[in-house]
Design a protein around this motif. Structure first.
Motif, short mmCIF file in Angstrom:
data_model
loop_
_atom_site.label_atom_id
_atom_site.label_comp_id
_atom_site.label_asym_id
_atom_site.label_seq_id
_atom_site.Cartn_x
_atom_site.Cartn_y
_atom_site.Cartn_z
N ASP A 152 0.80 -1.21 0.00
CA ASP A 152 0.00 0.00 0.00
C ASP A 152 0.85 1.28 0.00
OD1 ASP A 152 -2.48 -1.51 2.12
OD2 ASP A 152 -2.33 -1.46 -0.03
N TYR A 206 0.06 7.10 -0.62
CA TYR A 206 -0.66 5.88 -0.23
C TYR A 206 -1.60 5.44 -1.34
CZ TYR A 206 -3.86 2.88 2.45
OH TYR A 206 -4.61 1.83 2.90
N PRO A 234 -4.40 2.69 -1.75
CA PRO A 234 -5.17 1.62 -1.09
C PRO A 234 -5.49 0.49 -2.05
CG PRO A 234 -6.57 3.51 -1.56
CD PRO A 234 -5.17 3.93 -1.89
N GLN A 235 -5.50 -0.71 -1.51
CA GLN A 235 -5.83 -1.89 -2.30
C GLN A 235 -7.27 -2.35 -2.07
OE1 GLN A 235 -3.55 -3.01 -4.52
NE2 GLN A 235 -2.31 -1.29 -3.80
N SER A 258 -11.22 -1.08 0.17
CA SER A 258 -11.92 -0.09 0.97
C SER A 258 -11.77 -0.39 2.46
CB SER A 258 -13.41 -0.06 0.60
OG SER A 258 -13.60 0.43 -0.71
N THR A 314 -9.39 0.58 4.40
CA THR A 314 -8.01 0.59 4.90
C THR A 314 -7.61 2.02 5.27
OG1 THR A 314 -7.10 0.88 2.68
CG2 THR A 314 -7.41 -1.38 3.46
N CYS A 321 -3.92 4.65 5.67
CA CYS A 321 -2.49 4.78 5.46
C CYS A 321 -1.75 4.47 6.75
CB CYS A 321 -2.17 6.20 4.99
SG CYS A 321 -0.41 6.48 4.70
N GLU A 364 -3.27 10.36 -1.02
CA GLU A 364 -3.69 9.15 -1.72
C GLU A 364 -3.40 9.33 -3.20
OE1 GLU A 364 -7.89 7.38 -2.94
OE2 GLU A 364 -7.58 7.28 -0.78
N SER A 395 -7.15 3.51 -7.25
CA SER A 395 -7.67 3.70 -5.90
C SER A 395 -8.97 4.48 -5.90
CB SER A 395 -6.63 4.43 -5.04
OG SER A 395 -6.47 5.77 -5.49
N SER A 410 -10.97 4.96 1.64
CA SER A 410 -9.85 4.76 2.56
C SER A 410 -9.64 6.02 3.38
CB SER A 410 -8.57 4.41 1.79
OG SER A 410 -8.19 5.51 0.98
#
Length: 226
Positions: free
Chosen positions: A36, A78, A80-81, A83, A85, A87, A106, A111, A116
């Protein structure tokens, strides 16, 4: 004389080892090569435990799982991989996170659409300070401070922060606040953030626990401040 010189050498060796170890600790950078975090520097200047940051990429880029003073050494990007999550996840009491004028952002087209957060605090955590930096371009929110009826989050301080260009929908907020008490935000700005429907900068069942001073709102779209 020989005994004195021998003692002197031993003392100098111990002093050198201490200074070398301390300098390594201050200059240490933690990189997650595949996951991430694209680029980040996080240095522990004080830690009660062993000073390690646990990698928990399924829930966050970084998990701060030990008490202490944490300071960023550069900006964080960051991606995100999934939802939900964050950083940075703070999962322990008695933490100071000093962004040191750096920004958490982000990034990545993939993403978009994933909800996130920049910083998330785990249920039951108390006595956390987040200060001296910026958060921008998150889709989902800047802060997720949401406990439970059995594990209330308490004594959270957000100081000297800039929250910009962050967006969310009706199910989220820039600061999501639930089952929390004694949350303080001061000397902080919220600017050019956007809600895609219409909502509040702050949302949750603990808005009465929020105390603000010297907070600036400017250029936010489809947001109310309550």
């Amino acid at each position: 004389m020989r005994l004195y010189l021998f003692k002197r050498v031993i003392m100098n060796y111990h002093a050198f080892f201490f200074l070398f170890f301390f300098s390594c600790l201050l200059s240490q950078e933690h990189w997650q090569v595949a996951g991430d975090i694209i680029s980040a520097g996080l240095v522990i200047t004080q830690s009660i435990s062993n000073g390690k940051i646990n990698n928990a990429s399924s829930i966050a880029g970084y998990e701060i799982a030990h008490p202490g003073y944490y300071i960023l050494t550069n900006d964080i990007l960051y991606k995100p991989q999934s939802s939900g999550t964050a950083c940075i996840l703070i999962s322990h009491d008695n933490v100071v996170l000093d962004l040191n004028t750096h920004v958490i952002s982000e990034v990545g087209e993939s993403s978009k659409g994933l909800s996130s957060y920049a910083i998330k605090i785990s249920p039951g955590v108390k006595n956390v300070t987040i200060k001296n930096g910026g958060i921008k371009d998150f889709y989902g929110g800047a802060f997720h401070i949401y406990g439970s009826s059995e594990n209330v989050i308490s004594d959270i301080h957000i100081e000297r922060m800039s929250i910009a260009a962050t967006s969310c929908d009706e199910d989220s907020a820039i600061c999501y606040l639930g089952y929390a008490r004694n949350v303080f935000i001061k000397n902080t700005s919220f600017s050019n953030n956007e809600n895609f429907t219409k909502g509040s900068v702050f949302k949750g069942n603990s808005l009465k626990a929020l105390k603000m001073s010297f907070v600036l709102f400017s250029g936010n779209k489809n947001f109310s401040t309550g």
